[in-house]
Enzyme design. Structure first.
Site, PDB file in Angstrom:
ATOM      1  N   TYR A  70      38.797  50.761  45.088  1.00 21.02           N
ATOM      2  CA  TYR A  70      38.511  49.501  45.801  1.00 21.02           C
ATOM      3  C   TYR A  70      39.635  49.155  46.761  1.00 21.02           C
ATOM      4  O   TYR A  70      39.417  48.946  47.955  1.00 21.02           O
ATOM      5  CB  TYR A  70      38.295  48.351  44.801  1.00 21.02           C
ATOM      6  N   THR A 129      42.744  41.772  51.081  1.00 19.10           N
ATOM      7  CA  THR A 129      43.184  41.458  49.727  1.00 19.10           C
ATOM      8  C   THR A 129      44.648  41.846  49.513  1.00 19.10           C
ATOM      9  O   THR A 129      45.130  42.821  50.108  1.00 19.10           O
ATOM     10  CB  THR A 129      42.304  42.198  48.698  1.00 19.10           C
ATOM     11  N   ASP A 130      45.306  41.124  48.603  1.00 17.58           N
ATOM     12  CA  ASP A 130      46.695  41.477  48.262  1.00 17.58           C
ATOM     13  C   ASP A 130      46.764  42.811  47.504  1.00 17.58           C
ATOM     14  O   ASP A 130      47.847  43.383  47.365  1.00 17.58           O
ATOM     15  CB  ASP A 130      47.364  40.351  47.445  1.00 17.58           C
ATOM     16  N   GLU A 131      45.616  43.295  47.023  1.00 16.89           N
ATOM     17  CA  GLU A 131      45.630  44.552  46.257  1.00 16.89           C
ATOM     18  C   GLU A 131      46.055  45.744  47.120  1.00 16.89           C
ATOM     19  O   GLU A 131      46.403  46.794  46.588  1.00 16.89           O
ATOM     20  CB  GLU A 131      44.258  44.824  45.633  1.00 16.89           C
ATOM     21  N   ASP A 179      23.838  39.365  55.311  1.00 17.79           N
ATOM     22  CA  ASP A 179      24.155  39.843  53.965  1.00 17.79           C
ATOM     23  C   ASP A 179      23.048  40.795  53.514  1.00 17.79           C
ATOM     24  O   ASP A 179      21.869  40.529  53.737  1.00 17.79           O
ATOM     25  CB  ASP A 179      24.251  38.653  52.996  1.00 17.79           C
ATOM     26  N   LYS A 184      39.771  48.927  50.935  1.00 18.52           N
ATOM     27  CA  LYS A 184      40.148  47.712  51.673  1.00 18.52           C
ATOM     28  C   LYS A 184      41.354  47.987  52.588  1.00 18.52           C
ATOM     29  O   LYS A 184      41.423  47.493  53.708  1.00 18.52           O
ATOM     30  CB  LYS A 184      40.464  46.572  50.702  1.00 18.52           C
TER      31      LYS A 184
HETATM   32  P1  NAD Z   1      31.304  39.292  46.368  1.00 18.39           P
HETATM   33  O1  NAD Z   1      31.137  40.614  45.713  1.00 18.39           O
HETATM   34  O2  NAD Z   1      31.090  38.050  45.585  1.00 18.39           O
HETATM   35  O3  NAD Z   1      30.357  39.193  47.654  1.00 18.39           O
HETATM   36  C1  NAD Z   1      30.198  40.252  48.539  1.00 18.39           C
HETATM   37  C2  NAD Z   1      28.974  39.957  49.401  1.00 18.39           C
HETATM   38  O4  NAD Z   1      28.863  41.022  50.352  1.00 18.39           O
HETATM   39  C3  NAD Z   1      27.671  39.906  48.615  1.00 18.39           C
HETATM   40  O5  NAD Z   1      26.899  38.802  49.026  1.00 18.39           O
HETATM   41  C4  NAD Z   1      26.978  41.211  48.990  1.00 18.39           C
HETATM   42  O6  NAD Z   1      25.558  41.126  48.974  1.00 18.39           O
HETATM   43  C5  NAD Z   1      27.514  41.452  50.382  1.00 18.39           C
HETATM   44  N1  NAD Z   1      27.488  42.871  50.742  1.00 18.39           N
HETATM   45  C6  NAD Z   1      27.937  43.922  50.004  1.00 18.39           C
HETATM   46  N2  NAD Z   1      27.706  45.073  50.641  1.00 18.39           N
HETATM   47  C7  NAD Z   1      27.117  44.747  51.828  1.00 18.39           C
HETATM   48  C8  NAD Z   1      26.661  45.493  52.931  1.00 18.39           C
HETATM   49  N3  NAD Z   1      26.732  46.836  52.949  1.00 18.39           N
HETATM   50  N4  NAD Z   1      26.121  44.835  53.980  1.00 18.39           N
HETATM   51  C9  NAD Z   1      26.030  43.485  53.980  1.00 18.39           C
HETATM   52  N5  NAD Z   1      26.425  42.723  52.945  1.00 18.39           N
HETATM   53  C10 NAD Z   1      26.969  43.347  51.888  1.00 18.39           C
HETATM   54  O7  NAD Z   1      32.773  39.332  46.988  1.00 18.39           O
HETATM   55  P2  NAD Z   1      33.849  38.170  47.163  1.00 18.39           P
HETATM   56  O8  NAD Z   1      34.634  38.048  45.918  1.00 18.39           O
HETATM   57  O9  NAD Z   1      33.178  36.987  47.742  1.00 18.39           O
HETATM   58  O10 NAD Z   1      34.800  38.830  48.254  1.00 18.39           O
HETATM   59  C11 NAD Z   1      34.548  38.643  49.642  1.00 18.39           C
HETATM   60  C12 NAD Z   1      35.621  39.368  50.427  1.00 18.39           C
HETATM   61  O11 NAD Z   1      36.902  38.852  50.083  1.00 18.39           O
HETATM   62  C13 NAD Z   1      35.680  40.865  50.142  1.00 18.39           C
HETATM   63  O12 NAD Z   1      35.943  41.527  51.358  1.00 18.39           O
HETATM   64  C14 NAD Z   1      36.851  41.013  49.177  1.00 18.39           C
HETATM   65  O13 NAD Z   1      37.441  42.265  49.315  1.00 18.39           O
HETATM   66  C15 NAD Z   1      37.763  39.904  49.660  1.00 18.39           C
HETATM   67  N6  NAD Z   1      38.663  39.326  48.648  1.00 18.39           N
HETATM   68  C16 NAD Z   1      38.181  38.845  47.473  1.00 18.39           C
HETATM   69  C17 NAD Z   1      39.042  38.227  46.563  1.00 18.39           C
HETATM   70  C18 NAD Z   1      38.549  37.648  45.259  1.00 18.39           C
HETATM   71  O14 NAD Z   1      39.359  37.190  44.446  1.00 18.39           O
HETATM   72  N7  NAD Z   1      37.265  37.604  45.001  1.00 18.39           N
HETATM   73  C19 NAD Z   1      40.403  38.134  46.848  1.00 18.39           C
HETATM   74  C20 NAD Z   1      40.878  38.657  48.066  1.00 18.39           C
HETATM   75  C21 NAD Z   1      39.984  39.230  48.966  1.00 18.39           C
HETATM   76  O1  TDX Z   2      36.490  41.652  31.431  1.00 18.56           O
HETATM   77  C1  TDX Z   2      37.591  41.620  32.005  1.00 18.56           C
HETATM   78  N1  TDX Z   2      38.735  41.594  31.254  1.00 18.56           N
HETATM   79  C2  TDX Z   2      39.982  41.588  31.791  1.00 18.56           C
HETATM   80  O2  TDX Z   2      40.985  41.563  31.064  1.00 18.56           O
HETATM   81  C3  TDX Z   2      37.721  41.624  33.440  1.00 18.56           C
HETATM   82  C4  TDX Z   2      36.502  41.657  34.308  1.00 18.56           C
HETATM   83  C5  TDX Z   2      38.978  41.607  33.961  1.00 18.56           C
HETATM   84  N2  TDX Z   2      40.082  41.607  33.174  1.00 18.56           N
HETATM   85  C6  TDX Z   2      41.413  41.591  33.812  1.00 18.56           C
HETATM   86  C7  TDX Z   2      41.635  42.646  34.865  1.00 18.56           C
HETATM   87  C8  TDX Z   2      42.564  41.964  35.847  1.00 18.56           C
HETATM   88  O3  TDX Z   2      43.914  42.128  35.432  1.00 18.56           O
HETATM   89  O4  TDX Z   2      41.523  40.336  34.510  1.00 18.56           O
HETATM   90  C9  TDX Z   2      42.196  40.498  35.757  1.00 18.56           C
HETATM   91  C10 TDX Z   2      41.275  40.019  36.875  1.00 18.56           C
HETATM   92  O5  TDX Z   2      40.226  40.963  36.956  1.00 18.56           O
HETATM   93  P1  TDX Z   2      39.056  40.841  38.056  1.00 18.56           P
HETATM   94  O6  TDX Z   2      38.424  39.495  37.944  1.00 18.56           O
HETATM   95  O7  TDX Z   2      38.205  42.049  37.953  1.00 18.56           O
HETATM   96  O8  TDX Z   2      39.905  40.804  39.420  1.00 18.56           O
HETATM   97  P2  TDX Z   2      40.952  41.841  40.059  1.00 18.56           P
HETATM   98  O9  TDX Z   2      40.782  43.198  39.534  1.00 18.56           O
HETATM   99  O10 TDX Z   2      42.313  41.209  39.938  1.00 18.56           O
HETATM  100  O11 TDX Z   2      40.460  41.811  41.597  1.00 18.56           O
HETATM  101  C11 TDX Z   2      40.086  40.556  42.220  1.00 18.56           C
HETATM  102  O12 TDX Z   2      41.110  40.058  43.034  1.00 18.56           O
HETATM  103  C12 TDX Z   2      41.374  40.715  44.247  1.00 18.56           C
HETATM  104  C13 TDX Z   2      38.804  40.695  43.038  1.00 18.56           C
HETATM  105  O13 TDX Z   2      37.777  41.232  42.214  1.00 18.56           O
HETATM  106  C14 TDX Z   2      39.015  41.545  44.261  1.00 18.56           C
HETATM  107  O14 TDX Z   2      37.830  41.583  45.036  1.00 18.56           O
HETATM  108  C15 TDX Z   2      40.126  40.933  45.067  1.00 18.56           C
HETATM  109  O15 TDX Z   2      40.419  41.731  46.176  1.00 18.56           O
END
Ligand code: NAD
Ligand code: TDX
Length: 338
Positions: A155, A127-129, A35, A159
């Site tokens: 973003y 991601t589903d996005e 990381d 992905k």
């Molecule tokens: P996060 O932002 O919490 O964590 C990302 C981690 O990656 C951090 O620890 C960061 O330091 C590390 N990182 C970033 N750039 C880097 C680099 N260049 N080299 C090495 N490490 C690096 O993200 P998350 O929410 O845990 O998401 C993890 C994965 O899951 C991502 O690929 C994201 O696209 C995917 N994902 C997230 C969600 C969600 O709801 N959070 C949903 C679907 C998919």
């Molecule tokens: O302050 C806020 N107010 C608000 O209304 C924030 C931060 C978000 N939102 C809304 C935007 C979205 O409709 O809430 C919803 C969720 O927002 P986020 O938490 O930013 O998530 P989203 O944009 O849905 O993306 C997340 O899910 C898919 C993760 O961040 C991604 O990494 C993942 O791939």
């Protein structure tokens, strides 16, 4: 059987939950965490893992080919799970460049290392996005694995590009890859820029809760541990070259989520503040997880009503962790955003 699993992004939200799941569930596996410790990481998240003899941590950037190849040379992983990414949609709208670099080129470096040293699996956490969004008035529609890629934000585009590159490495070079595409996760260790921890953090301090637009956008929420079990199932039972959708069948409008959090924290709805909508804001995400159900025997086991209680309680018990995340850099971003 002993395996070495290299987990990138293991100091972030889902990656750290996955590290802990592996250390608990596969005690004879070695977990190598890589990381870069960007703003989204908190090294204290891994305090307990650091005490485990099966765990090793490298601070390295997945864009740094030489550094990554050195780690492969030393550790010879059997399996690589690529979580490392820039993950916040709002930041990608402000500054897309780093998203393309980390999410696309970083993934390429990881796969080049896998090709050079040989692995039994490269798993890309997607991601589903990548499927874009669904209309709010068509609850009968869902994302399937063959739904066309149709991205909205920098973003999701980065992905989707990484997913396409992953499939290209499979077809062109025979790299044994899998991809999972998951809906929105919630649970412990999520950085407080994302909806649920942001709202918990603000409400706990009686600060305004910024809801985008009218708060009617819908997300499909999955407890992070269920996602991690899904990835493990793909590694152990999934077919090389396949994509698996992981989702919760748990759709909620953002405003519903915010009101549930306020209720859990016993705070007034007057804290809700409607703010300018996100540019290009996706309306609705909804995963059809039936392929993962049928082929992997996977499905979510945490009901949202239980998961959200656990999550709110976790943040209440870990306010120090939250404060560590909300450092100078994050506060600067927050003040610019809201
Ligand atoms: P996060 O932002 O919490 O964590 C990302 C981690 O990656 C951090 O620890 C960061 O330091 C590390 N990182 C970033 N750039 C880097 C680099 N260049 N080299 C090495 N490490 C690096 O993200 P998350 O929410 O845990 O998401 C993890 C994965 O899951 C991502 O690929 C994201 O696209 C995917 N994902 C997230 C969600 C969600 O709801 N959070 C949903 C679907 C998919
Ligand atoms: O302050 C806020 N107010 C608000 O209304 C924030 C931060 C978000 N939102 C809304 C935007 C979205 O409709 O809430 C919803 C969720 O927002 P986020 O938490 O930013 O998530 P989203 O944009 O849905 O993306 C997340 O899910 C898919 C993760 O961040 C991604 O990494 C993942 O791939």
């Amino acid at each position: 059987m002993n395996k070495t699993v290299l987990v990138t992004g293991g100091a972030g939200f889902i990656g750290s939950n996955f590290v802990y799941l592996l250390l608990d569930e596969r005690p004879d596996w070695k977990v190598v965490c890589v990381d870069a410790l960007t703003y989204a990481a908190n090294i204290h998240t891994l305090n307990d893992a650091m005490k485990n003899p099966n765990f090793v941590f490298y601070k390295e950037d997945i864009r740094n080919r030489e550094g990554i190849f050195d780690i492969f040379e030393k550790e010879h992983p059997d399996i690589v799970v690529n979580f490392a990414a820039e993950s916040h949609v709002d930041r990608s709208i402000e500054n897309p460049g780093i998203f393309l670099e980390t999410n696309i080129l970083g993934t390429q470096v990881m796969m080049d290392a896998c090709r050079k040293y040989g692995v039994e699996r490269f798993h890309q956490v997607g991601t589903d996005e990548v499927y874009g969004d669904l209309p709010l008035d068509r609850p009968d529609l869902f994302f399937h694995e063959d739904t066309p890629i149709h991205t909205s934000s920098p973003y999701s585009t980065s992905k989707a590009s990484a997913d396409l590159l992953t499939m290209a490495y499979h077809r062109t070079y025979g790299l044994p890859v899998t991809i999972s595409r998951c809906s929105n996760n919630y649970g412990p260790y999520q950085f407080p820029e994302k909806l649920i921890p942001l709202m918990i953090n603000n409400a706990s301090q009686d600060k305004a809760l910024p809801v985008y637009g009218e708060g009617l956008n819908v997300r499909d929420w999955l407890y992070v541990k269920d996602h991690c079990y899904g990835i493990l199932a793909v590694l152990e039972k999934g077919k090389v070259g396949e994509v698996y959708n992981l989702g919760g069948h748990n759709e909620k409008a953002n405003i519903e989520i915010v009101k549930i959090i306020l209720k859990e924290l016993d705070k007034p709805e007057s804290l809700i503040t409607y703010v300018t909508d996100r540019k290009g804001h996706d309306k609705r995400y909804a995963i059809d997880p039936s392929k993962a159900n049928a082929e992997l025997g996977w499905g979510p086991t945490t009901m949202f009503a239980d998961g959200i209680k656990l999550t709110v309680q976790w943040y209440k018990d870990h306010m120090d962790w939250m404060r560590e995340c909300s450092s100078g850099d994050y506060m600067k971003y927050y003040e610019e955003m809201y």
